[in-house]
Design an enzyme around this catalytic site. Structure first.
Site, PDB file in Angstrom:
ATOM      1  N   ASP A   1      47.324  57.840  70.513  1.00 41.39           N
ATOM      2  CA  ASP A   1      48.141  57.724  69.300  1.00 41.39           C
ATOM      3  C   ASP A   1      49.552  58.271  69.472  1.00 41.39           C
ATOM      4  O   ASP A   1      50.379  58.147  68.568  1.00 41.39           O
ATOM      5  CB  ASP A   1      47.456  58.435  68.131  1.00 41.39           C
ATOM      6  CG  ASP A   1      46.404  57.575  67.457  1.00 41.39           C
ATOM      7  OD1 ASP A   1      46.246  56.414  67.860  1.00 41.39           O
ATOM      8  OD2 ASP A   1      45.733  58.074  66.532  1.00 41.39           O
TER       9      ASP A   1
ATOM     10  N   ARG B   1      38.059  47.705  70.252  1.00 39.95           N
ATOM     11  CA  ARG B   1      37.468  48.869  69.596  1.00 39.95           C
ATOM     12  C   ARG B   1      36.097  48.542  68.999  1.00 39.95           C
ATOM     13  O   ARG B   1      35.881  48.613  67.790  1.00 39.95           O
ATOM     14  CB  ARG B   1      38.415  49.411  68.514  1.00 39.95           C
ATOM     15  CG  ARG B   1      39.731  49.895  69.073  1.00 39.95           C
ATOM     16  CD  ARG B   1      40.436  50.855  68.143  1.00 39.95           C
ATOM     17  NE  ARG B   1      41.058  50.193  67.013  1.00 39.95           N
ATOM     18  CZ  ARG B   1      41.806  50.809  66.124  1.00 39.95           C
ATOM     19  NH1 ARG B   1      42.045  52.091  66.240  1.00 39.95           N
ATOM     20  NH2 ARG B   1      42.345  50.159  65.120  1.00 39.95           N
TER      21      ARG B   1
ATOM     22  N   LYS C   1      45.834  62.418  58.659  1.00 42.90           N
ATOM     23  CA  LYS C   1      45.176  61.180  58.236  1.00 42.90           C
ATOM     24  C   LYS C   1      43.838  60.997  58.943  1.00 42.90           C
ATOM     25  O   LYS C   1      42.828  60.646  58.327  1.00 42.90           O
ATOM     26  CB  LYS C   1      46.073  59.973  58.540  1.00 42.90           C
ATOM     27  CG  LYS C   1      45.414  58.620  58.255  1.00 42.90           C
ATOM     28  CD  LYS C   1      46.264  57.459  58.711  1.00 42.90           C
ATOM     29  CE  LYS C   1      46.038  57.099  60.162  1.00 42.90           C
ATOM     30  NZ  LYS C   1      44.914  56.154  60.362  1.00 42.90           N
ATOM     31  N   ASN C   2      43.820  61.228  60.250  1.00 36.77           N
ATOM     32  CA  ASN C   2      42.617  60.976  61.034  1.00 36.77           C
ATOM     33  C   ASN C   2      41.505  61.976  60.755  1.00 36.77           C
ATOM     34  O   ASN C   2      40.371  61.772  61.177  1.00 36.77           O
ATOM     35  CB  ASN C   2      42.944  60.967  62.526  1.00 36.77           C
ATOM     36  CG  ASN C   2      43.730  59.729  62.940  1.00 36.77           C
ATOM     37  OD1 ASN C   2      43.780  58.745  62.195  1.00 36.77           O
ATOM     38  ND2 ASN C   2      44.360  59.781  64.096  1.00 36.77           N
TER      39      ASN C   2
ATOM     40  N   ARG D   1      50.815  53.387  56.382  1.00 33.38           N
ATOM     41  CA  ARG D   1      49.390  53.692  56.519  1.00 33.38           C
ATOM     42  C   ARG D   1      49.164  55.103  57.050  1.00 33.38           C
ATOM     43  O   ARG D   1      48.143  55.733  56.753  1.00 33.38           O
ATOM     44  CB  ARG D   1      48.709  52.691  57.460  1.00 33.38           C
ATOM     45  CG  ARG D   1      48.536  51.288  56.892  1.00 33.38           C
ATOM     46  CD  ARG D   1      47.739  50.409  57.849  1.00 33.38           C
ATOM     47  NE  ARG D   1      46.544  51.117  58.292  1.00 33.38           N
ATOM     48  CZ  ARG D   1      46.132  51.177  59.563  1.00 33.38           C
ATOM     49  NH1 ARG D   1      46.824  50.589  60.514  1.00 33.38           N
ATOM     50  NH2 ARG D   1      45.040  51.834  59.874  1.00 33.38           N
TER      51      ARG D   1
ATOM     52  N   CYS E   1      44.591  48.119  62.844  1.00 28.92           N
ATOM     53  CA  CYS E   1      45.638  47.701  63.781  1.00 28.92           C
ATOM     54  C   CYS E   1      45.070  46.841  64.898  1.00 28.92           C
ATOM     55  O   CYS E   1      43.984  47.087  65.404  1.00 28.92           O
ATOM     56  CB  CYS E   1      46.318  48.933  64.399  1.00 28.92           C
ATOM     57  SG  CYS E   1      47.345  49.864  63.261  1.00 28.92           S
TER      58      CYS E   1
END
Length: 416
Positions: free
Chosen positions: A304, A120, A22-23, A396, A115
């Site tokens: 993560d 961030r 995903k990233n 997600r 999230c």
């Protein structure tokens, strides 16, 4: 709102196929803004965030066509505004800023959501673009950016490692006039995957897998075909699932080299990793042992994976100290794990975890993407039944969770 119900105590046995990252997929999709030609991405996971990015790109004029595990992106940019209604759903939406500015010399992008794991800030993205000649104003929750003369190459030194800022500026620099040097750049495998795709599109980039990226801007980029690398966070997560249940699971397509400190920490905890040509097998030796970890940029232990590893440590012998150095609000799963009998004390940016003999099933609530799977892990190991609510967070970033776990014997089902 969907929930997942798990009856724990079953060791996992079987094979789990690791999906595309995903990233990596999200920034790769924004590369579709850098050319009018077709960009085809393969090994794309079916995730809510992929759908959100597809929606965002579509309103910029980029047609996103799915075909099985592939996405083809193409079209001319017809709109340079990324609206709050879409951007609020996903932090990675800010990654359209650099490509839009590089291609059209203007962009209006909502400040992002995602999230709730910390502030961030996007200031490194904005300062880097300003160094490349962009004029930026913040107005009403939007970033208004213009570069009337186009972006110019610059030397940018990041004060701290930022994956998102590295990605945004890397894409912008690919079409900037002159040479851009990104120092203290992120070295995550997803960065290398992005640079590899850009090179296939005609970009000139040197320094892959190092903390200094040198980009010679080109006038145009062209289409390309690119296969997304396997998801290292999903890999580490399912490795924890095998370990916490005392199972025996083969992670197909997994790349051990991308896990960095995760595999080292798992080995110290008593987890056995046996590498094969197309993945690796995860088993447990003689019980789990407490291990201290500190989250750091790659190749350090990834933030993560912190919540998942903490779940694993809740049933390990002895104590472990888990220190979170990346995001300030990333212990929101602790109260939920405590509901299941975990013994965890938070002291500032660290959590002291004292292993218990067993966890007990309970109703719990997911608070963010990775925390949601920490609760799944705890539920798999717990005695009795656990119901996890708000699992839209899970959707997600993890594909077909119930199917992958059930295929290895887990008693898991989704309920409305």
């Amino acid at each position: 709102m969907d929930s997942i119900r798990i009856t724990g105590g079953v060791p996992l046995h079987g094979t789990i196929a690791i999906s595309g990252a995903k990233n990596a997929a999200l920034p790769l999709m924004t590369c579709g803004l850098l050319t009018d030609e077709r960009l085809t991405l393969s090994n794309v996971a079916r995730l809510a965030d992929i759908a959100t990015m597809s929606q965002l790109l579509a309103q910029h004029g980029i047609e996103v066509t799915p075909n099985g595990r592939s996405l083809t992106l193409g079209g001319k940019i017809t709109n340079t505004e990324a609206p709050y209604e879409i951007v609020r759903k996903m932090r990675a939406s800010i990654l359209v800023l650099g490509p839009l500015l590089a291609r059209t010399r203007e962009a209006r992008v909502s400040l992002p959501g995602g999230c709730a794991i910390g502030t961030r800030p996007v200031d490194l993205h904005l300062k880097g673009l300003e160094a490349m000649g962009a004029q930026i104003e913040l107005d009403g929750g939007y970033v208004n950016a213009k570069a009337p003369q186009g972006l110019k190459g610059a030397t940018i030194v990041f004060p701290f490692v930022s994956v998102g800022a590295t990605e945004n500026l890397l894409m912008a620099a690919a079409l900037a006039d002159g040479q851009t040097v990104l120092k203290n750049a992120a070295r995550e495998p997803e960065i290398t995957d992005l640079a590899t795709c850009l090179i296939a599109m005609g970009a000139k980039i040197e320094g892959l897998e190092t903390d200094t990226l040198t980009i010679e801007g080109v006038k145009d980029l062209h289409g390309a075909d690119h296969a997304i690398l396997p998801d290292r966070i999903e890999t580490g997560t399912y490795a924890c699932a095998a370990a916490i249940t005392g199972g025996d699971v083969f992670l197909e397509n997994a790349r051990a080299a991308d896990l960095g400190a995760v595999l080292t920490s798992l080995a110290e905890a008593g987890v056995v990793i046996t590498e094969a040509q197309n993945g690796f097998r995860v088993t447990r030796a003689n019980g789990l042992h407490g291990v201290d970890v500190t989250t750091e940029p790659f190749p350090g232990f990834p933030t993560d994976m912190q919540a998942q590893f903490m779940a694993l440590m809740t049933v390990a012998q002895g104590a472990s100290l888990i220190t979170e150095n990346i995001f300030e609000n990333r212990f929101m799963h602790v109260p939920e794990l405590a509901r299941m009998g975990a013994k965890i004390n938070i002291q500032g940016s660290s959590a002291i975890v004292r292993g218990v003999k067993h966890l007990t099933g309970a109703p719990v609530m997911a608070t963010d993407l990775r925390a949601s799977f920490s609760l799944v892990l705890a539920a798999l190991a717990a005695q009795g039944e656990t119901t996890i609510s708000r699992v839209y967070h899970l959707d997600r970033g993890y594909e077909s969770v119930e199917q992958k776990l059930a295929g290895c014997g887990a008693r898991v089902e989704r309920v409305g």
